[in-house]
Design a protein around this motif. Structure first.
Motif, mmCIF file in Angstrom:
data_model
loop_
_atom_site.group_PDB
_atom_site.id
_atom_site.type_symbol
_atom_site.label_atom_id
_atom_site.label_comp_id
_atom_site.label_asym_id
_atom_site.label_seq_id
_atom_site.Cartn_x
_atom_site.Cartn_y
_atom_site.Cartn_z
ATOM 1 N N MET A 27 0.832 -1.199 0.000
ATOM 2 C CA MET A 27 0.000 0.000 0.000
ATOM 3 C C MET A 27 0.872 1.257 0.000
ATOM 4 N N GLY A 28 1.996 1.187 0.667
ATOM 5 C CA GLY A 28 2.922 2.317 0.671
ATOM 6 C C GLY A 28 3.456 2.622 -0.717
ATOM 7 N N ARG A 29 3.753 1.564 -1.477
ATOM 8 C CA ARG A 29 4.215 1.773 -2.861
ATOM 9 C C ARG A 29 3.130 2.441 -3.703
ATOM 10 N N ASP A 60 -9.374 -0.546 0.443
ATOM 11 C CA ASP A 60 -7.961 -0.205 0.335
ATOM 12 C C ASP A 60 -7.721 1.038 -0.527
ATOM 13 N N ASN A 61 -8.594 1.298 -1.490
ATOM 14 C CA ASN A 61 -8.413 2.513 -2.282
ATOM 15 C C ASN A 61 -8.533 3.752 -1.406
ATOM 16 N N GLY A 62 -9.418 3.698 -0.423
ATOM 17 C CA GLY A 62 -9.496 4.786 0.544
ATOM 18 C C GLY A 62 -8.204 4.927 1.324
ATOM 19 N N GLY A 63 -7.607 3.786 1.704
ATOM 20 C CA GLY A 63 -6.318 3.815 2.390
ATOM 21 C C GLY A 63 -5.224 4.413 1.520
ATOM 22 N N ARG A 87 -16.341 2.727 7.678
ATOM 23 C CA ARG A 87 -15.047 2.687 8.363
ATOM 24 C C ARG A 87 -14.006 3.254 7.412
ATOM 25 N N ALA A 88 -12.805 3.478 7.911
ATOM 26 C CA ALA A 88 -11.705 3.968 7.071
ATOM 27 C C ALA A 88 -10.410 3.316 7.534
ATOM 28 N N HIS A 89 -9.416 3.312 6.674
ATOM 29 C CA HIS A 89 -8.133 2.674 6.958
ATOM 30 C C HIS A 89 -7.462 3.391 8.135
ATOM 31 N N ASP A 90 -7.254 2.666 9.230
ATOM 32 C CA ASP A 90 -6.733 3.280 10.457
ATOM 33 C C ASP A 90 -5.359 3.913 10.252
ATOM 34 N N GLY A 91 -4.449 3.178 9.605
ATOM 35 C CA GLY A 91 -3.107 3.706 9.398
ATOM 36 C C GLY A 91 -3.108 4.942 8.523
ATOM 37 N N GLY A 92 -3.959 4.926 7.507
ATOM 38 C CA GLY A 92 -4.047 6.082 6.626
ATOM 39 C C GLY A 92 -4.588 7.304 7.341
ATOM 40 N N LEU A 93 -5.623 7.100 8.169
ATOM 41 C CA LEU A 93 -6.184 8.214 8.940
ATOM 42 C C LEU A 93 -5.138 8.796 9.891
ATOM 43 N N ALA A 94 -4.404 7.926 10.564
ATOM 44 C CA ALA A 94 -3.389 8.392 11.508
ATOM 45 C C ALA A 94 -2.299 9.175 10.782
ATOM 46 N N ALA A 95 -1.872 8.681 9.617
ATOM 47 C CA ALA A 95 -0.827 9.371 8.864
ATOM 48 C C ALA A 95 -1.296 10.743 8.394
ATOM 49 N N LEU A 96 -2.546 10.822 7.943
ATOM 50 C CA LEU A 96 -3.060 12.107 7.466
ATOM 51 C C LEU A 96 -3.157 13.105 8.607
#
Length: 482
Positions: A27-29, A60-63, A87-96
């Motif tokens: 996902m990072g890539r 995952d597209n949301g992430g 719901r939303a991607h937890d890691g993505g929300l935290a990073a944003l």
């Protein structure tokens, strides 16, 4: 060559790759590639202070959108995520949030306020597993995004389209650019979804080694067509270059014969033998044509036949199908065509219907063919045991088994009387030169579309005769590598 793979194939490749990578690396890539595309679209020096809105679904597209948004925020963009899923991607929300981004839940806040001033919108509402169009709650937000002045960027593919078929069952969000990951998805190459995707950008995330060698779809590029096109050498004569027989035209439609013959001559046929009621019109326009009163089996030696354009009620289809050389059947030749007759042939057959003719052959409504072009071309090929070139906004070519070929060239101006007759002659000439039907059909569609594009870019609307006249230039463009 562009290649596309179905969802289940992509999922399997991703799973195999993720098993060897640290958690979150894939996902990072994807997010890094997505962010780089957004930097490019915003332009050098315009990222700082840019207003970016992320439309974030549950998948995952949301992430991907959230992680890309975090990168944009760290470069000084004002980023707002509008949450549209349960719901939303937890890691993505935290990073944003860590990067200074803002989050709005559409259930509690106003999702329209940030869209009104946005410079760029990332569509991460649904992913490749989405089916049936956008959910009702997402529709007004998607409409607001499309109605804004922002550049809309789809994450992997536009939300609301079916990734495997290109069908749109409901409402979808039309993008200006689609950034897709690992491989193209069929919907990105096939209408009606293709027209929702905008410009395509492919991000390499390392899936190449995990994908099968044979894709589900493929789209030829200049170099692929150049490699397939026949080139005469010092020892060539008209028979080595290919002699094409054409059974076309009638007293009512003599122009169809003229255009089919011209397409064949412009396609490099060594000679064209014409059989039909439009001999005078053909000779007047193309005196090099060899005409015969018929029947086809007495017209002389040919390496392939084209039958059907403008034929009306004239006969000749059964006689041509009884031959032992490749045959292209178009237009009136397709009317009431018996699958058993085609399947019984010892030599290959290429059928070239438009959507209406395909619908009649399948016994379904035209709208059903237009909405599901991939399914239609595969079913026709299977039913008739032939290669099928389905003409239309996305021209598709499919033989028995193997990938569907998608034609990437062309213009809507090709929807004009007689253009299909030119295509038939062109594809027939390539059959006569020895190309297999899949290659003859896809190369002909490519050159035909490229020729029409050349003419339309110069003067807008095109005629079939102008398309035929531009085939030499299109051939030259392809073989010169320009």
């Amino acid at each position: 060559m562009r290649t596309a793979h179905r969802v289940e194939t992509v999922r399997a490749a991703e799973a195999a790759l993720m098993a060897r990578l640290p958690e979150g690396a894939l996902m990072g890539r994807a997010a890094a590639g997505l962010a780089a595309a957004c930097f490019s679209l915003l332009g050098k020096g315009r990222v700082y202070g840019a207003r970016v809105v992320l439309l974030v679904g549950s998948g995952d597209n949301g992430g991907d959108a959230l992680l890309a948004g975090a990168r944009l925020a760290r470069r000084g963009a004002g980023v707002t995520a509008v949450l549209l899923g349960d719901r939303a991607h937890d890691g993505g929300l935290a990073a944003l949030r860590a990067a200074g981004g803002r989050v709005v839940d559409s259930a509690d806040g106003d999702p329209f306020e940030p869209l009104a001033a946005a410079d760029l919108v990332l569509d991460g509402i649904t992913g490749i597993g989405g089916r049936g169009g956008l959910r009702p709650a997402a529709v007004p937000v998607a409409r607001a995004a499309r109605g804004s002045d922002a550049v809309v960027v789809a994450v992997d593919l536009p939300s609301g389209v079916d990734a495997d078929t290109g069908e749109i069952a409901g409402e979808a969000l039309r993008a200006d650019v689609t950034v897709t990951f690992g491989t193209y998805k069929p919907a990105l190459l096939v209408d009606p979804a293709r027209s929702y995707a905008g410009a395509l950008r492919l991000v390499d995330i390392g899936l190449g080694g995990e994908l099968p060698g044979v894709p589900d779809l493929e789209a030829l590029q200049h170099q692929d067509v150049a490699r397939l096109l026949p080139v005469p050498d010092a020892g060539s004569d008209k028979y080595r270059r290919g002699v094409l027989g054409v059974v076309a035209g009638s007293a009512r439609y003599p122009g169809a014969a003229v255009l089919a013959v011209e397409g064949a001559l412009r396609g490099g046929a060594g000679a064209v033998r014409y059989v039909g009621a439009a001999a005078d019109a053909v000779i007047a326009r193309h005196p090099e044509t060899l005409v015969h009163a018929g029947p086809p089996d007495r017209a002389g030696r040919v390496q392939a036949w084209v039958v059907g354009p403008g034929l009306g009620d004239e006969s000749g289809v059964a006689e041509v199908l009884a031959s032992d050389v490749p045959v292209l059947v178009d237009a009136d030749g397709l009317r009431g065509l018996d699958p058993a007759l085609v399947r019984a042939r010892s030599a290959p057959t290429l059928l070239t219907p438009h959507a209406g003719e395909a619908a009649a052959l399948l016994g379904v409504a035209r709208d059903e063919v237009e909405a599901g072009r991939l399914e239609a071309v595969r079913e026709l090929s299977e039913r008739y045991g032939a290669t099928v070139l389905l003409k239309g906004s996305t021209t598709l070519v499919h033989g028995s088994g193997g990938p569907v070929r998608v034609n990437p060239t062309g213009t809507a101006w090709l929807a004009t009387a007689g253009s299909g007759d030119v295509l038939s002659g062109l594809a027939g000439s390539l059959l006569a030169a020895g190309l297999r039907p899949l290659d003859a059909g896809s190369c002909a569609a490519y050159l035909h579309g490229l020729a029409a594009r050349r003419v339309s870019e110069e003067r807008g609307p095109v005629t079939a005769g102008e398309v035929a006249g531009a085939l030499g230039g299109a051939w030259r463009d392809v073989t010169s590598g320009s």
